[in-house]
Scaffold this motif. Structure first.
Motif, mmCIF file in Angstrom:
data_model
loop_
_atom_site.group_PDB
_atom_site.id
_atom_site.type_symbol
_atom_site.label_atom_id
_atom_site.label_comp_id
_atom_site.label_asym_id
_atom_site.label_seq_id
_atom_site.Cartn_x
_atom_site.Cartn_y
_atom_site.Cartn_z
ATOM 1 N N LYS A 220 35.884 41.249 41.468
ATOM 2 C CA LYS A 220 35.898 42.177 42.729
ATOM 3 C C LYS A 220 34.616 42.202 43.506
ATOM 4 O O LYS A 220 34.688 42.376 44.839
ATOM 5 C CB LYS A 220 35.863 43.752 42.287
ATOM 6 C CG LYS A 220 36.696 44.912 43.106
ATOM 7 C CD LYS A 220 38.051 44.283 43.413
ATOM 8 C CE LYS A 220 38.615 45.665 44.305
ATOM 9 N NZ LYS A 220 39.979 44.896 44.765
ATOM 10 N N GLU B 63 33.027 39.401 44.118
ATOM 11 C CA GLU B 63 32.719 37.931 44.601
ATOM 12 C C GLU B 63 33.852 38.176 45.802
ATOM 13 O O GLU B 63 33.233 37.668 46.951
ATOM 14 C CB GLU B 63 33.174 36.818 43.919
ATOM 15 C CG GLU B 63 32.994 35.563 44.573
ATOM 16 C CD GLU B 63 33.527 34.667 43.598
ATOM 17 O OE1 GLU B 63 32.958 33.395 43.836
ATOM 18 O OE2 GLU B 63 34.232 34.841 42.630
ATOM 19 N N SER B 64 34.871 38.754 45.715
ATOM 20 C CA SER B 64 35.853 38.468 46.967
ATOM 21 C C SER B 64 37.060 39.597 46.964
ATOM 22 O O SER B 64 37.225 40.473 45.642
ATOM 23 C CB SER B 64 36.658 37.293 46.780
ATOM 24 O OG SER B 64 37.501 37.232 45.521
ATOM 25 N N ALA B 65 37.433 39.944 48.199
ATOM 26 C CA ALA B 65 38.344 41.100 48.385
ATOM 27 C C ALA B 65 39.724 40.652 47.591
ATOM 28 O O ALA B 65 40.189 39.437 47.704
ATOM 29 C CB ALA B 65 38.548 41.408 49.648
ATOM 30 N N GLY B 66 40.624 41.538 47.324
ATOM 31 C CA GLY B 66 41.961 41.151 46.704
ATOM 32 C C GLY B 66 42.086 41.797 45.518
ATOM 33 O O GLY B 66 41.314 42.302 44.717
ATOM 34 N N ARG C 229 41.577 31.865 45.376
ATOM 35 C CA ARG C 229 41.498 32.658 46.718
ATOM 36 C C ARG C 229 42.724 33.197 46.883
ATOM 37 O O ARG C 229 43.992 32.886 46.529
ATOM 38 C CB ARG C 229 41.119 31.988 47.928
ATOM 39 C CG ARG C 229 39.653 31.027 47.945
ATOM 40 C CD ARG C 229 39.441 30.530 49.481
ATOM 41 N NE ARG C 229 40.624 29.751 49.853
ATOM 42 C CZ ARG C 229 40.774 28.375 49.556
ATOM 43 N NH1 ARG C 229 39.823 27.661 48.952
ATOM 44 N NH2 ARG C 229 41.764 27.973 50.287
ATOM 45 N N THR C 230 42.772 34.255 47.733
ATOM 46 C CA THR C 230 43.960 35.054 47.942
ATOM 47 C C THR C 230 45.270 34.142 48.828
ATOM 48 O O THR C 230 46.401 34.493 48.740
ATOM 49 C CB THR C 230 43.923 36.365 48.592
ATOM 50 O OG1 THR C 230 43.106 36.387 49.887
ATOM 51 C CG2 THR C 230 43.233 37.439 47.643
ATOM 52 N N ARG D 21 40.504 25.517 46.010
ATOM 53 C CA ARG D 21 41.100 26.987 45.978
ATOM 54 C C ARG D 21 40.340 27.882 45.001
ATOM 55 O O ARG D 21 40.600 29.215 45.164
ATOM 56 C CB ARG D 21 42.519 27.109 45.774
ATOM 57 C CG ARG D 21 43.250 26.229 46.675
ATOM 58 C CD ARG D 21 44.712 26.159 46.420
ATOM 59 N NE ARG D 21 44.970 25.463 45.141
ATOM 60 C CZ ARG D 21 46.167 25.303 44.485
ATOM 61 N NH1 ARG D 21 47.054 26.162 45.014
ATOM 62 N NH2 ARG D 21 46.124 24.606 43.323
ATOM 63 N N THR E 299 37.894 30.236 43.107
ATOM 64 C CA THR E 299 36.301 30.782 43.583
ATOM 65 C C THR E 299 35.280 30.555 42.495
ATOM 66 O O THR E 299 35.444 30.013 41.318
ATOM 67 C CB THR E 299 36.664 32.413 43.320
ATOM 68 O OG1 THR E 299 37.043 32.737 42.030
ATOM 69 C CG2 THR E 299 37.873 32.825 44.530
#
Length: 467
Positions: free
Chosen positions: A305, A307-310, A335-336, A353, A355
């Motif tokens: 959470k 590191e990246s949204a989604g 990635r999303t 792709r 993360t």
């Protein structure tokens, strides 16, 4: 003939030299039990009767040796590594704990201190298992070498010979005995044995332990059935190429197997008791592992959470038992927009792709932990062929024979192919992994599941095969 190189015990074949190792282990474990009990006997007046003492020791030792044999610790070493043999040794210790507990509590011999007894006993078992590893991988090769003759000189014989030299350092290849019906010879001329002597005489004079029948064509009297039978009756093991690869590599190779061999051979048992036992084993182990993994999953979720949204979890449609579709659950490691065009793509070793957190999760296999919920739900098992996506299943079923056979058992969180082969990212890799999956489907058992789980721990700790 007088070879008598193989000994059959409990429907298992052992070489004479291996049999001597078994006797040595039997004596070592029995002696350890006796020492452990005598050291902790409660009082002089309670000295155990000698017969009871040695009976207890021998029964325990026989049980341990049967576990060793079931886990392949007395088999010839082929593609197995030291770490994989060590994982089997750790499993033996794990299974020895309830047996040791039974001795302490059920034996008529009363002990003063159960902890000391267990330490002495486990110490002896560790020494025995270190001897197993030494004799298998490190000790003098002459003690466990086997002499193999290949019957045939064609393409199949050449493949067996190459594989034997590459994967089995404990084998002496006596040579190739050509069939009279083979027109083309594809092996080196120096390795072809002269046909001026019968197969029986050659086997006796060369002290052959095993014959591998590797003929491309078996019709028209190409095999000397009477001589092969004589060799087998005198203790020489006779196998075909499919059985040879199954024994030596833990594979069912597609280039040496036929539909008839799969249908009429042993294995591929899907009995009710096996299904019930496997399901109970899955529920108990998955429940325990879920509780242990809960803090790890919580930390991983926070890192994802941050590191990246989604979403934290990632769901993907996979093919399960008998082709039934289900959604597999994993921690999101990409990635999303990893497949924004909607086209499924195999993961690669340097996949852009993935993360940064996802790369770490994949390296230690933490991203797979949510699949424990799939196990509890009944979609998956702890051990089995890895579930593939429908797109790849359709593609591979058309291109690879017998690919659909792997769907006759539940897919697994880990599997025999995962601890034997690196991460697959092509059709060629899928073929290699299928050969291991077919071996699992044919031979799956509770013991094999335990072996895979313990070897998976070693794979995770060593970081092998992660992508």
């Amino acid at each position: 003939m007088g070879s008598f190189s193989m000994i059959k015990i409990f429907n298992c074949y052992f070489h004479k030299r291996t049999f001597f190792h078994i006797i040595l282990d039997l004596g070592l474990v029995s002696f350890t039990v006796v020492v452990a009990i005598l050291y902790q006997v409660a009082g002089v007046g309670n000295q155990p009767v000698v017969s009871i003492l040695w009976t207890t020791a021998v029964l325990f030792a026989v049980a341990i040796l049967m576990i060793n044999s079931s886990l392949g610790l007395y088999d010839r070493v082929h593609s197995r590594t030291v770490s994989q043999t060590s994982a089997r040794g750790a499993l033996v210790l794990f299974l020895a704990l309830p047996l040791s507990y039974a001795i302490f509590h059920l034996s008529p011999v009363k002990l003063q201190n159960g902890k000391v007894f267990m330490l002495v006993l486990l110490g002896g078992l560790i020494i025995m298992l270190m001897h197993r590893i030494y004799a298998t991988h490190i000790g003098p090769r002459a003690l466990i070498r086997q002499r193999v003759l290949i019957y045939g000189s064609g393409k199949g014989a050449r493949l067996v010979g190459q594989t034997l030299k590459k994967s089995d350092p404990n084998v002496d290849l006596v040579g190739y005995y050509a069939s009279p019906n083979e027109v083309v010879t594809e092996v080196s001329g120096w390795a072809v044995l002269p046909r001026d002597k019968s197969l029986t005489d050659v086997v006796q004079q060369a002290r052959v332990d095993e014959i591998v029948v590797a003929l491309t064509e078996r019709r028209g009297g190409s095999m000397p059935m009477r001589e092969l039978l004589d060799c087998k009756l005198q203790g020489v093991r006779v196998v075909d190429t499919a059985t040879y690869f199954e024994m030596t590599l833990g594979q069912i190779r597609l280039d040496s197997v036929s539909a008839g061999w799969l249908i009429f051979g042993e294995g591929f048992d899907q009995g009710v008791m096996r299904t019930i036992t496997k399901r109970l084993f899955d529920i108990v182990c998955a429940s325990v592992l879920t509780m242990v993994a809960a803090p790890i999953l919580l930390v991983a979720a926070v890192l994802i959470k941050l590191e990246s949204a989604g979403p934290i979890l990632y769901r993907q449609e996979r093919v399960g038992l008998n082709g039934r579709l289900f959604s597999v659950v994993k921690l999101r490691s990409m990635r999303t927009d990893a497949e924004k065009d909607g086209q499924p793509v195999w993961a690669s070793a340097t996949d852009s792709r993935v993360t940064r957190v996802g790369r770490w999760l994949r390296r230690v296999r933490i991203d797979e932990l949510p699949q424990l919920f799939n196990v509890l739900r009944g979609d998956m098992s702890l051990v089995g062929p890895r579930p593939e996506r429908p797109f790849f299943v359709d593609k591979l079923t058309q291109e690879i024979p017998y690919f659909a056979v792997r769907q006759s058992v539940k897919p697994g969180v880990t599997g025999w192919a995962q601890v034997r082969y690196h991460y697959g990212a092509s059709v060629e890799d899928a073929v290699e992994k299928l050969q291991y999956d077919l071996y699992y489907v044919k031979n799956h058992s509770l013991f094999l599941d335990l072996v895979v789980l313990f070897e998976t721990v070693g794979v995770v700790l060593m970081g092998k095969g992660a992508q």
